[in-house]
Design a protein around this motif. Structure first.
Motif, PDB file in Angstrom:
ATOM      1  N   ALA A  48      13.239  12.133  62.435  1.00  0.00           N
ATOM      2  CA  ALA A  48      12.252  12.988  63.091  1.00  0.00           C
ATOM      3  C   ALA A  48      12.324  12.901  64.607  1.00  0.00           C
ATOM      4  CB  ALA A  48      10.855  12.629  62.612  1.00  0.00           C
ATOM      5  N   CYS A  49      12.462  11.669  65.158  1.00  0.00           N
ATOM      6  CA  CYS A  49      12.361  11.553  66.615  1.00  0.00           C
ATOM      7  C   CYS A  49      13.560  10.844  67.247  1.00  0.00           C
ATOM      8  CB  CYS A  49      11.068  10.833  67.003  1.00  0.00           C
ATOM      9  SG  CYS A  49      11.091   9.073  66.617  1.00  0.00           S
TER      10      CYS A  49
ATOM     11  N   CYS B  38      15.770   7.502  63.546  1.00  0.00           N
ATOM     12  CA  CYS B  38      14.714   8.197  62.820  1.00  0.00           C
ATOM     13  C   CYS B  38      15.080   9.678  62.731  1.00  0.00           C
ATOM     14  CB  CYS B  38      13.400   8.013  63.557  1.00  0.00           C
ATOM     15  SG  CYS B  38      12.091   9.088  62.982  1.00  0.00           S
TER      16      CYS B  38
ATOM     17  N   TYR C 174       7.162   8.265  60.907  1.00  0.00           N
ATOM     18  CA  TYR C 174       7.919   8.951  59.861  1.00  0.00           C
ATOM     19  C   TYR C 174       8.342   7.941  58.814  1.00  0.00           C
ATOM     20  CZ  TYR C 174      11.458  11.903  57.678  1.00  0.00           C
ATOM     21  OH  TYR C 174      12.197  12.623  56.791  1.00  0.00           O
TER      22      TYR C 174
ATOM     23  N   CYS D 243       9.007   4.678  60.934  1.00  0.00           N
ATOM     24  CA  CYS D 243       9.467   4.722  62.322  1.00  0.00           C
ATOM     25  C   CYS D 243       8.383   4.130  63.216  1.00  0.00           C
ATOM     26  CB  CYS D 243       9.748   6.163  62.722  1.00  0.00           C
ATOM     27  SG  CYS D 243      10.088   6.352  64.478  1.00  0.00           S
TER      28      CYS D 243
ATOM     29  N   CYS E 295       6.976   7.285  65.566  1.00  0.00           N
ATOM     30  CA  CYS E 295       6.324   8.514  65.111  1.00  0.00           C
ATOM     31  C   CYS E 295       5.770   8.398  63.702  1.00  0.00           C
ATOM     32  CB  CYS E 295       7.293   9.693  65.201  1.00  0.00           C
ATOM     33  SG  CYS E 295       8.572   9.670  63.933  1.00  0.00           S
TER      34      CYS E 295
ATOM     35  N   THR F 184      14.513   7.842  67.343  1.00  0.00           N
ATOM     36  CA  THR F 184      14.376   6.454  67.788  1.00  0.00           C
ATOM     37  C   THR F 184      15.317   5.566  66.968  1.00  0.00           C
ATOM     38  OG1 THR F 184      12.050   6.836  68.300  1.00  0.00           O
ATOM     39  CG2 THR F 184      12.731   4.551  68.038  1.00  0.00           C
TER      40      THR F 184
HETATM   41 ZN   LIG Z   1      10.447   8.594  64.529  1.00  0.00          ZN
END
Ligand SMILES: [Zn+2]
Ligand SMILES: [Zn+2]
Length: 175
Positions: free
Chosen positions: A117-118, A115, A134, A129, A132, A120
């Protein structure tokens, strides 16, 4: 948290590691050396025509270096798919005739990405995701199937994608 940009670059670039290229070239040179330098001296009968020898010797050299290229590729490709690179490298190496490589391509898992953003691990068919929320790929707001970010209408249900209130397509488009 790692910078999402650098993760993508690191995981996509250099699918053939440098050591594998070095081993490759060395293997090719060794094979050629054996065929041109050592083998003719052990020969008792007259050598085959030169054209045949060039073809034969280069083919074997390329085959052997392809083998090492394959092992190098597997060492980079397997971790992207959450597969054991050590296990598959050994398998590719010991199975005769490239059977290990064929097995690898038959059995390999889809690429696992992260991901943005995070970080994962997410599978390629995820829309969002799981950690999060996303948005990873654009999807139709009516049937929730994947659409291309530039599409105007959903190809499955005909829904007009511009009507979607959620920033589904737009967030992907804006990247
Ligand atoms: Zn994420
Ligand atoms: Zn749809």
């Amino acid at each position: 948290m790692r910078d999402p940009q650098s993760i993508a670059v690191n995981e996509d670039a250099h699918m053939i590691p440098a050591w594998s290229v070095v081993v490759d070239v060395a293997a090719f040179v060794l094979v050629e050396y054996y065929f041109w330098g050592i083998l003719p001296e052990q020969r008792t009968h007259p050598p085959p025509p030169l054209g045949f020898r060039i073809y034969f010797n280069l083919s074997w050299g390329l085959l052997v270096s392809l083998y090492f290229l394959m092992v190098g590729y597997v060492s980079r490709d397997a971790p992207r798919r959450a597969m054991s690179s050590r296990f598959w490298m050994v398998l590719c190496f010991v199975m005769p005739g490239g059977i290990g490589a064929v097995l690898y391509f038959l059995l390999r898992q889809p690429v696992v990405s992260r991901c943005p953003a995070c970080s994962t691990h997410v599978q390629s068919d995820f829309h969002f995701c799981p950690q999060c929320d996303y948005q990873l790929t654009a999807s139709c707001g009516h049937c929730f199937r994947t659409v291309r970010a530039s599409d105007q209408f959903c190809t499955r249900c005909g829904h007009e994608l511009a009507e979607d209130k959620m920033p589904a397509r737009l967030r992907v488009l804006g990247e």
